[in-house]
Scaffold this motif. Structure first.
Motif, mmCIF file in Angstrom:
data_model
loop_
_atom_site.group_PDB
_atom_site.id
_atom_site.type_symbol
_atom_site.label_atom_id
_atom_site.label_comp_id
_atom_site.label_asym_id
_atom_site.label_seq_id
_atom_site.Cartn_x
_atom_site.Cartn_y
_atom_site.Cartn_z
ATOM 1 N N ILE A 87 0.836 -1.202 0.000
ATOM 2 C CA ILE A 87 0.000 0.000 0.000
ATOM 3 C C ILE A 87 0.874 1.255 0.000
ATOM 4 O O ILE A 87 0.619 2.216 -0.736
ATOM 5 C CB ILE A 87 -0.948 -0.010 1.215
ATOM 6 C CG1 ILE A 87 -1.970 -1.143 1.063
ATOM 7 C CG2 ILE A 87 -1.660 1.330 1.358
ATOM 8 C CD1 ILE A 87 -2.800 -1.392 2.305
ATOM 9 N N VAL A 88 1.925 1.250 0.808
ATOM 10 C CA VAL A 88 2.827 2.403 0.879
ATOM 11 C C VAL A 88 3.521 2.624 -0.464
ATOM 12 O O VAL A 88 3.601 3.750 -0.962
ATOM 13 C CB VAL A 88 3.858 2.215 2.003
ATOM 14 C CG1 VAL A 88 4.941 3.279 1.922
ATOM 15 C CG2 VAL A 88 3.172 2.270 3.368
ATOM 16 N N LEU A 89 4.022 1.550 -1.069
ATOM 17 C CA LEU A 89 4.714 1.674 -2.352
ATOM 18 C C LEU A 89 3.791 2.210 -3.437
ATOM 19 O O LEU A 89 4.168 3.074 -4.229
ATOM 20 C CB LEU A 89 5.285 0.321 -2.769
ATOM 21 C CG LEU A 89 6.468 -0.206 -1.951
ATOM 22 C CD1 LEU A 89 6.838 -1.614 -2.393
ATOM 23 C CD2 LEU A 89 7.664 0.722 -2.075
ATOM 24 N N THR A 90 2.563 1.692 -3.463
ATOM 25 C CA THR A 90 1.594 2.160 -4.463
ATOM 26 C C THR A 90 1.244 3.619 -4.244
ATOM 27 O O THR A 90 1.140 4.402 -5.196
ATOM 28 C CB THR A 90 0.317 1.298 -4.402
ATOM 29 O OG1 THR A 90 0.675 -0.075 -4.580
ATOM 30 C CG2 THR A 90 -0.660 1.698 -5.496
ATOM 31 N N ALA A 91 1.065 4.006 -2.987
ATOM 32 C CA ALA A 91 0.731 5.396 -2.671
ATOM 33 C C ALA A 91 1.855 6.345 -3.071
ATOM 34 O O ALA A 91 1.609 7.449 -3.570
ATOM 35 C CB ALA A 91 0.415 5.533 -1.185
ATOM 36 N N LEU A 92 3.101 5.921 -2.863
ATOM 37 C CA LEU A 92 4.232 6.774 -3.215
ATOM 38 C C LEU A 92 4.300 7.029 -4.722
ATOM 39 O O LEU A 92 4.734 8.093 -5.159
ATOM 40 C CB LEU A 92 5.541 6.130 -2.745
ATOM 41 C CG LEU A 92 5.837 6.234 -1.244
ATOM 42 C CD1 LEU A 92 7.068 5.418 -0.898
ATOM 43 C CD2 LEU A 92 6.031 7.692 -0.835
ATOM 44 N N TYR A 123 7.235 -6.513 -6.312
ATOM 45 C CA TYR A 123 6.835 -6.836 -4.947
ATOM 46 C C TYR A 123 5.495 -7.570 -4.922
ATOM 47 O O TYR A 123 5.358 -8.611 -4.272
ATOM 48 C CB TYR A 123 6.736 -5.553 -4.118
ATOM 49 C CG TYR A 123 6.325 -5.803 -2.689
ATOM 50 C CD1 TYR A 123 7.251 -6.253 -1.743
ATOM 51 C CD2 TYR A 123 5.007 -5.615 -2.286
ATOM 52 C CE1 TYR A 123 6.862 -6.503 -0.430
ATOM 53 C CE2 TYR A 123 4.618 -5.858 -0.982
ATOM 54 C CZ TYR A 123 5.549 -6.301 -0.053
ATOM 55 O OH TYR A 123 5.168 -6.564 1.230
ATOM 56 N N VAL A 124 4.509 -7.052 -5.647
ATOM 57 C CA VAL A 124 3.160 -7.627 -5.602
ATOM 58 C C VAL A 124 3.109 -8.991 -6.289
ATOM 59 O O VAL A 124 2.428 -9.903 -5.803
ATOM 60 C CB VAL A 124 2.148 -6.659 -6.242
ATOM 61 C CG1 VAL A 124 0.787 -7.322 -6.397
ATOM 62 C CG2 VAL A 124 2.018 -5.392 -5.403
ATOM 63 N N THR A 125 3.818 -9.139 -7.404
ATOM 64 C CA THR A 125 3.723 -10.387 -8.162
ATOM 65 C C THR A 125 4.711 -11.450 -7.724
ATOM 66 O O THR A 125 4.536 -12.618 -8.088
ATOM 67 C CB THR A 125 3.924 -10.126 -9.669
ATOM 68 O OG1 THR A 125 5.248 -9.602 -9.883
ATOM 69 C CG2 THR A 125 2.901 -9.142 -10.197
ATOM 70 N N SER A 126 5.730 -11.069 -6.953
ATOM 71 C CA SER A 126 6.771 -12.042 -6.615
ATOM 72 C C SER A 126 7.162 -12.031 -5.139
ATOM 73 O O SER A 126 7.139 -13.069 -4.481
ATOM 74 C CB SER A 126 8.021 -11.789 -7.473
ATOM 75 O OG SER A 126 7.707 -11.836 -8.843
ATOM 76 N N VAL A 127 7.516 -10.858 -4.611
ATOM 77 C CA VAL A 127 8.015 -10.804 -3.233
ATOM 78 C C VAL A 127 6.907 -11.147 -2.240
ATOM 79 O O VAL A 127 7.105 -11.979 -1.335
ATOM 80 C CB VAL A 127 8.602 -9.406 -2.918
ATOM 81 C CG1 VAL A 127 9.034 -9.337 -1.454
ATOM 82 C CG2 VAL A 127 9.774 -9.097 -3.837
ATOM 83 N N MET A 128 5.744 -10.527 -2.389
ATOM 84 C CA MET A 128 4.667 -10.753 -1.425
ATOM 85 C C MET A 128 4.172 -12.204 -1.435
ATOM 86 O O MET A 128 3.931 -12.766 -0.359
ATOM 87 C CB MET A 128 3.522 -9.769 -1.661
ATOM 88 C CG MET A 128 2.573 -9.691 -0.484
ATOM 89 S SD MET A 128 1.777 -8.096 -0.209
ATOM 90 C CE MET A 128 1.041 -7.747 -1.783
#
Length: 258
Positions: A87-92, A123-128
């Motif tokens: 959420i933070v990354l997307t908001a930035l 991050y969303v497709t791999s790290v998370m």
């Protein structure tokens, strides 16, 4: 498709349907809010012109996506830290679009806009998924993540070069607006080389055919570079270049079916 590819290559086990539903809804939300906040300044982009004429639809889809994301995030609430980072990354990434003083200031310092976008995708497709599945970050996982990041970043560089003039008019700074052309070119091809090299390094952890499948989109992106710099067609960028991000998962799925 990209999340499925990550799950299959690394053998991840977690509530995939719930997670993919959350990602789908969150993507609809963030994408529509991002473009709802974007002024229609590029007269040559049919997509931006269409978006400018349908701002109410973008707002409605953004709110609908927000509601869906809130619904599907609840079963994943035990992974609140991993979700919070996304959420933070997307908001930035979207924050500099907001027409208020604190966010306008971000336009002048957010020179890593392209890095943020590639990082969010990775991050969303791999790290998370790796984090939620409690999969160890071993050497193969790191190599896969680097392949995904550098390939995505190379694609983002082409998009940023296309939007160079519009970003300058809006006062949005990025690494691409800051670097001279020859440095951007060197950075772009370096990313492609690293992406291809990381895919090759996954052998023998991944079968040779799968490694080849992962290298194919990198080669196609390199082949399309000249065309993309001359032709700024929305169809080329949003179906062709964006489609290359999904090409390896599609080829992987076809290979399993055959």
């Amino acid at each position: 498709m990209v999340i499925w590819h990550t799950n299959t290559v690394l053998g991840l086990d977690y509530p995939v349907r719930t997670y993919c539903s959350f990602v789908f809804a969150a993507t609809i939300c963030s994408y529509n809010f991002h473009w709802w906040l974007t002024p229609t300044t590029n007269e040559h982009s049919h997509r931006l012109i269409w978006g400018g004429r349908h701002r109410n639809l973008q707002l409605a889809l953004g709110l609908l996506g927000l509601a869906g994301a809130a619904w599907f995030v609840w079963p994943l609430r035990m992974h609140w830290m991993a979700l919070g980072v996304s959420i933070v990354l997307t908001a930035l990434y979207t924050a500099p679009k907001l027409p208020h003083r604190p966010f306008l200031f971000l336009r002048k310092i957010a020179i890593a806009k392209t890095l943020f976008l590639a990082l969010v995708w990775t991050y969303v497709t791999s790290v998370m998924p790796i984090w939620i599945a409690h999969h160890p970050l071993d050497a193969n996982a790191w190599i896969f993540l680097l392949h995904r990041f550098f390939f995505t970043y190379a694609s983002c560089i082409l998009f940023d070069e296309r939007d160079l003039e519009s970003d300058k008019r809006e006062g949005i700074r990025s690494l691409i607006t800051f670097l001279p052309e020859h440095t951007r070119r060197n950075l772009y091809y370096a990313c492609l080389i690293v992406a291809a090299g990381c895919a090759a390094m996954l052998y023998p952890f991944a079968p040779g055919i799968l490694v080849s499948i992962m290298i194919v989109p990198v080669l196609l992106l390199a082949a399309l570079t000249g065309t993309a710099k001359r032709n700024h067609s929305d169809y080329l960028y949003y179906f062709g270049l964006d489609g290359l991000v999904m090409l390896a998962p599609v080829l992987h799925l076809l290979w399993l079916w055959l």
